[in-house]
Design a protein around this motif. Structure first.
Motif, PDB file in Angstrom:
ATOM      1  N   ASP A   1       2.103  -5.091 -10.472  1.00  0.00           N
ATOM      2  CA  ASP A   1       3.271  -5.476  -9.679  1.00  0.00           C
ATOM      3  C   ASP A   1       3.372  -6.988  -9.489  1.00  0.00           C
ATOM      4  OD1 ASP A   1       3.846  -2.772  -9.420  1.00  0.00           O
ATOM      5  OD2 ASP A   1       2.867  -2.604  -7.465  1.00  0.00           O
ATOM      6  N   GLY A   2       2.433  -7.749 -10.062  1.00  0.00           N
ATOM      7  CA  GLY A   2       2.467  -9.205  -9.952  1.00  0.00           C
ATOM      8  C   GLY A   2       2.024  -9.730  -8.606  1.00  0.00           C
ATOM      9  N   VAL A   3       1.250  -8.927  -7.876  1.00  0.00           N
ATOM     10  CA  VAL A   3       0.696  -9.344  -6.586  1.00  0.00           C
ATOM     11  C   VAL A   3      -0.795  -9.019  -6.572  1.00  0.00           C
ATOM     12  CG1 VAL A   3       2.865  -9.035  -5.327  1.00  0.00           C
ATOM     13  CG2 VAL A   3       1.247  -7.136  -5.461  1.00  0.00           C
ATOM     14  N   ARG A   4      -1.464  -9.575  -5.579  1.00  0.00           N
ATOM     15  CA  ARG A   4      -2.889  -9.245  -5.422  1.00  0.00           C
ATOM     16  C   ARG A   4      -3.244  -9.215  -3.948  1.00  0.00           C
ATOM     17  NH1 ARG A   4      -6.541 -13.678  -4.957  1.00  0.00           N
ATOM     18  NH2 ARG A   4      -5.431 -15.628  -4.826  1.00  0.00           N
ATOM     19  N   PHE A   5      -4.152  -8.314  -3.615  1.00  0.00           N
ATOM     20  CA  PHE A   5      -4.658  -8.255  -2.245  1.00  0.00           C
ATOM     21  C   PHE A   5      -5.686  -9.354  -2.065  1.00  0.00           C
ATOM     22  CE2 PHE A   5      -3.483  -3.661  -2.711  1.00  0.00           C
ATOM     23  CZ  PHE A   5      -2.557  -3.613  -1.684  1.00  0.00           C
ATOM     24  N   LEU A   6      -5.785  -9.869  -0.864  1.00  0.00           N
ATOM     25  CA  LEU A   6      -6.832 -10.822  -0.494  1.00  0.00           C
ATOM     26  C   LEU A   6      -7.188 -10.607   0.963  1.00  0.00           C
ATOM     27  CD1 LEU A   6      -5.404 -13.208   1.351  1.00  0.00           C
ATOM     28  CD2 LEU A   6      -4.654 -14.009  -0.856  1.00  0.00           C
TER      29      LEU A   6
ATOM     30  N   LEU B   1       0.825  -1.201   0.000  1.00  0.00           N
ATOM     31  CA  LEU B   1       0.000   0.000   0.000  1.00  0.00           C
ATOM     32  C   LEU B   1       0.865   1.259   0.000  1.00  0.00           C
ATOM     33  CD1 LEU B   1      -2.829   1.301   0.167  1.00  0.00           C
ATOM     34  CD2 LEU B   1      -2.568   1.242   2.655  1.00  0.00           C
ATOM     35  N   ALA B   2       1.917   1.286   0.812  1.00  0.00           N
ATOM     36  CA  ALA B   2       2.792   2.463   0.860  1.00  0.00           C
ATOM     37  C   ALA B   2       3.391   2.746  -0.518  1.00  0.00           C
ATOM     38  CB  ALA B   2       3.891   2.253   1.903  1.00  0.00           C
ATOM     39  N   GLY B   3       3.820   1.704  -1.221  1.00  0.00           N
ATOM     40  CA  GLY B   3       4.364   1.883  -2.574  1.00  0.00           C
ATOM     41  C   GLY B   3       3.326   2.400  -3.546  1.00  0.00           C
ATOM     42  N   LEU B   4       2.098   1.905  -3.438  1.00  0.00           N
ATOM     43  CA  LEU B   4       1.025   2.369  -4.328  1.00  0.00           C
ATOM     44  C   LEU B   4       0.709   3.840  -4.075  1.00  0.00           C
ATOM     45  CD1 LEU B   4      -1.349  -0.730  -4.218  1.00  0.00           C
ATOM     46  CD2 LEU B   4       0.162  -0.026  -6.098  1.00  0.00           C
ATOM     47  N   ILE B   5       0.686   4.224  -2.813  1.00  0.00           N
ATOM     48  CA  ILE B   5       0.404   5.627  -2.475  1.00  0.00           C
ATOM     49  C   ILE B   5       1.532   6.522  -2.983  1.00  0.00           C
ATOM     50  CG2 ILE B   5       0.204   7.247  -0.543  1.00  0.00           C
ATOM     51  CD1 ILE B   5      -1.353   5.005   0.943  1.00  0.00           C
ATOM     52  N   GLU B   6       2.753   6.047  -2.886  1.00  0.00           N
ATOM     53  CA  GLU B   6       3.891   6.827  -3.378  1.00  0.00           C
ATOM     54  C   GLU B   6       3.758   7.088  -4.885  1.00  0.00           C
ATOM     55  OE1 GLU B   6       8.574   5.913  -3.836  1.00  0.00           O
ATOM     56  OE2 GLU B   6       7.770   5.718  -1.789  1.00  0.00           O
ATOM     57  N   ARG B   7       3.276   6.088  -5.616  1.00  0.00           N
ATOM     58  CA  ARG B   7       3.155   6.217  -7.080  1.00  0.00           C
ATOM     59  C   ARG B   7       1.865   6.888  -7.525  1.00  0.00           C
ATOM     60  NH1 ARG B   7       4.938   0.501  -7.277  1.00  0.00           N
ATOM     61  NH2 ARG B   7       2.776   0.067  -7.768  1.00  0.00           N
TER      62      ARG B   7
ATOM     63  N   VAL C   1      -0.424 -11.379  -1.798  1.00  0.00           N
ATOM     64  CA  VAL C   1       0.259 -12.606  -2.200  1.00  0.00           C
ATOM     65  C   VAL C   1       0.700 -12.469  -3.652  1.00  0.00           C
ATOM     66  CG1 VAL C   1      -1.008 -14.087  -0.579  1.00  0.00           C
ATOM     67  CG2 VAL C   1      -1.923 -13.709  -2.875  1.00  0.00           C
ATOM     68  N   PRO C   2       1.696 -13.258  -4.053  1.00  0.00           N
ATOM     69  CA  PRO C   2       2.094 -13.239  -5.463  1.00  0.00           C
ATOM     70  C   PRO C   2       0.954 -13.738  -6.342  1.00  0.00           C
ATOM     71  CG  PRO C   2       3.736 -14.381  -4.119  1.00  0.00           C
ATOM     72  CD  PRO C   2       2.532 -14.147  -3.246  1.00  0.00           C
TER      73      PRO C   2
ATOM     74  N   ARG D   1      -1.730 -12.682  -9.937  1.00  0.00           N
ATOM     75  CA  ARG D   1      -2.505 -11.595 -10.512  1.00  0.00           C
ATOM     76  C   ARG D   1      -3.984 -11.903 -10.355  1.00  0.00           C
ATOM     77  NH1 ARG D   1      -1.889  -7.859 -15.711  1.00  0.00           N
ATOM     78  NH2 ARG D   1      -3.727  -6.686 -15.155  1.00  0.00           N
ATOM     79  N   GLY D   2      -4.714 -10.975  -9.768  1.00  0.00           N
ATOM     80  CA  GLY D   2      -6.155 -11.118  -9.638  1.00  0.00           C
ATOM     81  C   GLY D   2      -6.832 -10.804 -10.954  1.00  0.00           C
ATOM     82  N   GLY D   3      -8.127 -10.966 -10.993  1.00  0.00           N
ATOM     83  CA  GLY D   3      -8.866 -10.750 -12.230  1.00  0.00           C
ATOM     84  C   GLY D   3      -9.416  -9.351 -12.373  1.00  0.00           C
ATOM     85  N   GLY D   4      -9.055  -8.436 -11.505  1.00  0.00           N
ATOM     86  CA  GLY D   4      -9.667  -7.121 -11.526  1.00  0.00           C
ATOM     87  C   GLY D   4      -8.749  -6.023 -11.998  1.00  0.00           C
ATOM     88  N   PHE D   5      -9.123  -4.811 -11.647  1.00  0.00           N
ATOM     89  CA  PHE D   5      -8.419  -3.614 -12.093  1.00  0.00           C
ATOM     90  C   PHE D   5      -7.729  -2.912 -10.927  1.00  0.00           C
ATOM     91  CE2 PHE D   5     -12.150  -4.410 -14.701  1.00  0.00           C
ATOM     92  CZ  PHE D   5     -11.544  -4.579 -15.937  1.00  0.00           C
ATOM     93  N   SER D   6      -7.384  -3.640  -9.923  1.00  0.00           N
ATOM     94  CA  SER D   6      -6.775  -3.077  -8.725  1.00  0.00           C
ATOM     95  C   SER D   6      -5.353  -2.600  -9.023  1.00  0.00           C
ATOM     96  CB  SER D   6      -6.778  -4.145  -7.631  1.00  0.00           C
ATOM     97  OG  SER D   6      -6.514  -3.588  -6.374  1.00  0.00           O
ATOM     98  N   LEU D   7      -4.942  -1.537  -8.346  1.00  0.00           N
ATOM     99  CA  LEU D   7      -3.655  -0.890  -8.618  1.00  0.00           C
ATOM    100  C   LEU D   7      -2.439  -1.789  -8.441  1.00  0.00           C
ATOM    101  CD1 LEU D   7      -4.173   2.627  -6.978  1.00  0.00           C
ATOM    102  CD2 LEU D   7      -4.005   2.102  -9.422  1.00  0.00           C
TER     103      LEU D   7
END
Length: 132
Positions: A102-107, A19-25, A89-90, A92-98
């Motif tokens: 990065d090759g990870v997905r929130f769960l 999340l910190a990296g996403l906010i930075e970008r 986790v490593p 890719r999810g099926g959505g449009f999440s930020l």
């Protein structure tokens, strides 16, 4: 003196770093969990203001960096008895999440509220909604 609400959602250390990296970008962001199609049962991360919260969406709380975590009313009915931890986790999810590029997905990881937490929840006012 008003006591704090029972915490309903938090981030794992790995999710906090992502999340910190996403906010930075991207600047301020938000989470929304819809329960719909396209991996909708996973929390999706969007630039704040680019996703319109519906009137029935429920604000579960704020996680790191004041990031709001919203959930659809239908999902909330299913999850309201649980504490949620957003993890990453490593893969890719099926959505449009930020986080997807990065090759990870929130769960979500969950646990039932303790008896003490459940008792406190019963005395709390309703959570804010997108209509509030």
């Amino acid at each position: 003196m008003e006591s704090a609400r029972v915490e309903r959602v938090r981030l794992s250390p790995a999710a906090a770093g992502t999340l910190a990296g996403l906010i930075e970008r991207h600047g301020p962001v938000m989470f929304h969990q819809s329960g719909g199609c396209c991996d909708g049962s996973s929390p999706m991360c969007y630039p704040r203001g680019e996703f319109l919260v519906g009137a029935a969406d429920v604000l579960l709380g704020h996680v790191d960096h004041g990031t709001p975590f919203w959930m659809s009313a239908a999902q909330y009915e299913y999850w309201k008895h649980t504490h949620l931890t957003v993890d990453v986790v490593p893969g890719r999810g099926g959505g449009f999440s930020l986080e997807a590029p990065d090759g990870v997905r929130f769960l979500i990881r969950s646990r039932l509220f303790s008896d003490e937490e459940a008792e406190r929840l019963e005395s709390e006012p309703p959570l804010p909604t997108g209509q509030s």
